[in-house]
Scaffold this motif. Structure first.
Motif, PDB file in Angstrom:
ATOM      1  N   LEU A  60       0.745  -1.230   0.146  1.00  0.00           N
ATOM      2  CA  LEU A  60      -0.044   0.097   0.013  1.00  0.00           C
ATOM      3  C   LEU A  60       0.738   1.322  -0.123  1.00  0.00           C
ATOM      4  O   LEU A  60       0.265   2.328  -0.092  1.00  0.00           O
ATOM      5  CB  LEU A  60      -1.105  -0.056   1.061  1.00  0.00           C
ATOM      6  N   GLU A  61       2.217   1.244   0.146  1.00  0.00           N
ATOM      7  CA  GLU A  61       3.205   2.414   0.027  1.00  0.00           C
ATOM      8  C   GLU A  61       3.040   3.278  -1.163  1.00  0.00           C
ATOM      9  O   GLU A  61       2.699   2.580  -2.329  1.00  0.00           O
ATOM     10  CB  GLU A  61       4.237   2.028   0.674  1.00  0.00           C
ATOM     11  N   GLY A  62       3.150   4.442  -1.186  1.00  0.00           N
ATOM     12  CA  GLY A  62       3.345   5.303  -2.255  1.00  0.00           C
ATOM     13  C   GLY A  62       2.150   6.063  -2.736  1.00  0.00           C
ATOM     14  O   GLY A  62       2.198   6.501  -3.823  1.00  0.00           O
ATOM     15  N   GLY A  63       0.887   5.771  -2.162  1.00  0.00           N
ATOM     16  CA  GLY A  63      -0.146   6.651  -2.633  1.00  0.00           C
ATOM     17  C   GLY A  63      -1.256   6.351  -1.637  1.00  0.00           C
ATOM     18  O   GLY A  63      -1.324   5.533  -0.730  1.00  0.00           O
ATOM     19  N   ASP A  64      -2.448   6.815  -2.059  1.00  0.00           N
ATOM     20  CA  ASP A  64      -3.602   6.532  -1.437  1.00  0.00           C
ATOM     21  C   ASP A  64      -4.194   5.135  -1.728  1.00  0.00           C
ATOM     22  O   ASP A  64      -3.855   4.397  -2.179  1.00  0.00           O
ATOM     23  CB  ASP A  64      -4.838   7.744  -1.769  1.00  0.00           C
ATOM     24  N   VAL A  65      -5.195   4.808  -0.720  1.00  0.00           N
ATOM     25  CA  VAL A  65      -5.820   3.567  -0.853  1.00  0.00           C
ATOM     26  C   VAL A  65      -7.241   3.591  -1.350  1.00  0.00           C
ATOM     27  O   VAL A  65      -8.085   4.575  -1.074  1.00  0.00           O
ATOM     28  CB  VAL A  65      -5.948   3.055   0.605  1.00  0.00           C
ATOM     29  N   GLU A  66      -7.698   2.603  -2.207  1.00  0.00           N
ATOM     30  CA  GLU A  66      -9.181   2.651  -2.746  1.00  0.00           C
ATOM     31  C   GLU A  66      -9.904   1.586  -2.092  1.00  0.00           C
ATOM     32  O   GLU A  66      -9.405   0.658  -1.725  1.00  0.00           O
ATOM     33  CB  GLU A  66      -9.033   2.134  -4.311  1.00  0.00           C
ATOM     34  N   LEU A  67     -11.144   1.989  -1.547  1.00  0.00           N
ATOM     35  CA  LEU A  67     -11.841   0.974  -1.004  1.00  0.00           C
ATOM     36  C   LEU A  67     -13.170   1.096  -1.811  1.00  0.00           C
ATOM     37  O   LEU A  67     -13.648   1.780  -2.485  1.00  0.00           O
ATOM     38  CB  LEU A  67     -12.527   1.741   0.386  1.00  0.00           C
ATOM     39  N   VAL A  68     -13.626  -0.298  -1.752  1.00  0.00           N
ATOM     40  CA  VAL A  68     -14.757  -0.740  -2.669  1.00  0.00           C
ATOM     41  C   VAL A  68     -15.778  -1.565  -1.633  1.00  0.00           C
ATOM     42  O   VAL A  68     -15.321  -2.443  -1.200  1.00  0.00           O
ATOM     43  CB  VAL A  68     -14.726  -1.558  -3.878  1.00  0.00           C
ATOM     44  N   TYR A  69     -16.857  -1.120  -1.450  1.00  0.00           N
ATOM     45  CA  TYR A  69     -17.728  -1.759  -0.676  1.00  0.00           C
ATOM     46  C   TYR A  69     -18.639  -2.777  -1.152  1.00  0.00           C
ATOM     47  O   TYR A  69     -18.939  -2.808  -2.497  1.00  0.00           O
ATOM     48  CB  TYR A  69     -18.819  -0.929   0.150  1.00  0.00           C
TER      49      TYR A  69
END
Length: 274
Positions: A97-106
């Protein structure tokens, strides 16, 4: 004192040289990364504060996120020892997960019983963290109702790791418990093997095994059983959380098993063909 993990993390690490351990981390990093276990466009793009463990995140806005579809080995808490490969799973998630934002899908269910957000998690490149953890053998696939949208895809990733003996699937790393051997003190996430001795039905289907354990199945769901209702005598292997209902429950409900495991999907249970 629990006997679930006779191969302790301490003993496991002691058996590895520094060189071998470094190689293991490198292989985990290079394990197949799959971007195909995708449910849809991100519902949120969020900033990560820290990785709590392999399957749990803390966001900068204070929320805790629990990955859907995987269960990573637990780190040590108080007197409870770390499970095998718990640190490796956490470090893998941090690197992924390093190096940027995290994407969440519900999926269908948004929160667990602890108030954590339940989500499919992707890094800033759109790669599935769940898929990568399973492919590296650093987590088990779990399929918990109603969040089953990606269960088949994730089950395939786990099977690949199992076929190639990666991580928790390497010989001697994670034990398979026998239903007949379960005793007080046993509990938590397990791989369990047993033979079906009896089937009971209410709102669920209960497979009573050759020991003090029953497996609870969801009524009406296709578990891939080859002969419909003919469960007796079949050997099964199931993964999930072993729940101890306690000696008081057992004494007042002598016809019921003291321990049980829930299986919400055919992807968490294997049934023999006799």
């Amino acid at each position: 004192m629990t006997r679930l993990f006779p191969v302790t993390e301490k003993a496991f690490r002691a058996s590895l040289s520094a060189f071998f351990y470094a190689c293991f981390l490198l292989l985990a990093t290079l394990a197949p990364v799959h971007a195909d276990c995708v449910l849809g466009e991100p519902d949120e793009v969020v900033a990560l504060k820290k990785v709590v463990d392999g399957d749990t995140l803390r966001l900068k806005d204070g929320r805790r996120v629990r990955l859907i579809g995987v269960n990573a080995p637990e780190l040590s808490h108080g007197e409870r020892k770390a499970q095998p490969l718990a640190r490796e799973a956490k470090e893998f998630t941090e690197r992924f997960l390093e190096g940027g934002d995290v994407e969440l899908v519900y999926d269908r269910g948004r929160y667990d019983n602890h108030g954590r957000v339940l989500a499919h998690v992707y890094n800033h490149r759109g790669d599935s963290l769940e898929s990568a953890l399973l492919a590296a053998g650093l987590a088990f696939h779990v399929a918990i109702y109603p969040n089953l949208a990606l269960a088949e895809c994730l089950a395939i990733r786990e099977q690949d790791a199992r076929t190639h003996s990666r991580g928790v699937w390497a010989p001697g790393v994670w034990p398979v418990l026998k239903a007949a051997d379960i005793k007080p003190g046993d509990g938590g996430f397990v791989l369990l093997a047993g033979t079906v001795k009896k089937v009971e039905r209410n709102q669920f289907v209960w497979l009573e095994l050759d020991g003090p354990v029953a497996v609870r199945l969801r009524s009406g769901r296709d578990y891939g059983h080859p002969n419909g209702d003919n469960w007796q005598g079949r050997k099964i292997e199931v993964k999930g959380w072993l729940i101890d209902r306690g000696s008081k429950y057992s004494s007042h409900n002598k016809k019921n098993k003291r321990w049980f495991i829930s299986s919400d999907s055919e992807f968490t249970i294997e049934i023999s063909r006799k």
